[in-house]
Design a protein around this motif. Structure first.
Motif, PDB file in Angstrom:
ATOM      1  N   THR A  97      33.650  53.196  32.423  1.00 49.28           N
ATOM      2  CA  THR A  97      34.926  53.210  31.720  1.00 49.28           C
ATOM      3  C   THR A  97      35.986  54.065  32.149  1.00 49.28           C
ATOM      4  O   THR A  97      35.696  54.839  33.063  1.00 49.28           O
ATOM      5  N   LEU A  98      37.158  53.788  31.593  1.00 49.07           N
ATOM      6  CA  LEU A  98      38.144  54.675  32.230  1.00 49.07           C
ATOM      7  C   LEU A  98      37.962  56.247  32.153  1.00 49.07           C
ATOM      8  O   LEU A  98      37.923  57.173  32.916  1.00 49.07           O
ATOM      9  N   SER A  99      37.159  56.555  30.871  1.00 52.79           N
ATOM     10  CA  SER A  99      36.967  58.088  30.829  1.00 52.79           C
ATOM     11  C   SER A  99      35.935  58.558  31.646  1.00 52.79           C
ATOM     12  O   SER A  99      36.044  59.689  32.245  1.00 52.79           O
ATOM     13  N   TRP A 128      34.349  44.933  35.366  1.00 52.41           N
ATOM     14  CA  TRP A 128      34.432  46.272  34.955  1.00 52.41           C
ATOM     15  C   TRP A 128      36.176  46.767  35.433  1.00 52.41           C
ATOM     16  O   TRP A 128      36.181  47.663  36.057  1.00 52.41           O
ATOM     17  N   GLU A 130      38.094  48.833  33.967  1.00 48.26           N
ATOM     18  CA  GLU A 130      38.517  49.984  33.847  1.00 48.26           C
ATOM     19  C   GLU A 130      38.271  51.004  35.133  1.00 48.26           C
ATOM     20  O   GLU A 130      39.021  51.749  35.464  1.00 48.26           O
ATOM     21  N   VAL A 133      41.568  50.410  37.079  1.00 46.10           N
ATOM     22  CA  VAL A 133      42.345  51.249  36.628  1.00 46.10           C
ATOM     23  C   VAL A 133      42.474  52.821  36.674  1.00 46.10           C
ATOM     24  O   VAL A 133      43.042  53.555  37.152  1.00 46.10           O
ATOM     25  N   GLY A 134      41.034  53.343  36.647  1.00 45.31           N
ATOM     26  CA  GLY A 134      40.709  54.865  37.025  1.00 45.31           C
ATOM     27  C   GLY A 134      40.718  55.212  38.418  1.00 45.31           C
ATOM     28  O   GLY A 134      41.367  56.348  38.804  1.00 45.31           O
ATOM     29  N   ASP A 137      44.586  55.093  38.998  1.00 44.98           N
ATOM     30  CA  ASP A 137      45.336  56.378  38.199  1.00 44.98           C
ATOM     31  C   ASP A 137      44.939  57.660  39.243  1.00 44.98           C
ATOM     32  O   ASP A 137      45.862  58.437  39.316  1.00 44.98           O
TER      33      ASP A 137
END
Ligand code: SAM
Length: 224
Positions: A97-99, A128, A130, A133-134, A137
């Motif tokens: 997940t992103l977190s 997957w 995110e 995205v992670g 980022d």
């Protein structure tokens, strides 16, 4: 070049044992995982037991002092560096997940050696989203310090900017990578080599391996 090895997300050890195999016995390889798959007995999960057994079977026994059982987002950089020092190769393949990616990329960033490489697994895997995205980022927020130098299907390799050209050139001239098709790409401000594994060759390799022709299949695979 010194430094330890770390992996978040060991599962049953496929990449962990590959890392053990290609490093020397003195190298410190740290594995971090929840290890919560399967039934627990005596406080140990089936996953943990199977992982240790895989090590015995492969002749690559696991140093249990270098396993962290728990949630990587609760670790501090010192939890890692106290066990393996600065990390020269950090595989990020834990929660997707992103977190998870925020926490794990921060740990990698804070423990990586100057010459270290961080590999993010499952980037651009539509299962997957995110993860991608992670990683994007991470690269955008650390643009001055880090850049991607190599991408394969579902893995992105990142290093400090000072080492970008060094690693990129190493990949371009590596004899072992001649089996792959190489192409240039550009990702968030840096040139990266894209390694592509042609599907037809992969199938041929799998068929030959499964029919007991692994020695020939290896040569066929690499000599194209
Ligand atoms: C995709 S699998 C890893 C695959 C492995 N690298 C391999 O080569 O087979 C993801 C692993 O991450 C672990 N994981 C998920 N969330 C985690 C977390 N927050 N902290 C530590 N490990 C985590 C899971 O238990 C699982 O074993």
């Amino acid at each position: 070049m010194g430094g330890g090895i770390a992996e978040i997300g060991v599962y049953f050890g496929r990449s962990y044992f590959l890392l053990k195999k290609i490093t020397s016995p003195e190298d410190r390889v740290l594995g971090i995982d929840l290890f919560d798959i399967g039934e627990m007995s005596n406080g140990v999960s089936e996953q943990y037991r199977a992982f240790l057994e895989n090590g015995h079977r492969l002749g690559l026994p696991v140093d249990e002092d270098l396993l962290v059982v728990g949630d990587s987002s609760e670790l501090s950089p010192q939890d890692i560096s106290s066990k393996v020092g600065k990390v020269r190769f950090f595989s990020v393949d834990g929660g997707h997940t992103l977190s998870n990616l925020e926490a794990d990329s921060r740990l990698a960033k804070e423990t990586i050696a100057d010459h270290g490489v961080i590999v993010f697994d499952d980037t651009f895997n539509p299962a997957w989203p995110e993860v991608t995205v992670g990683v994007a980022d991470f690269l955008r927020n650390n643009d001055e310090a880090f850049s991607a130098f190599c991408m394969t299907k579902y893995k992105t390799y990142v290093c400090r900017r000072e080492f970008h050209d060094f690693y990129r050139a190493a990949i371009l001239r590596a004899p072992h990578l001649r089996a792959f098709e190489l192409a240039e790409t550009h990702f968030l401000g840096s040139d990266a080599v894209r390694l592509h594994n042609p599907f037809g060759r992969r199938i041929l390799y799998e068929l030959m391996t499964r029919s007991g022709m692994s020695a020939i299949s290896e040569r066929a695979y690499r000599c194209h």
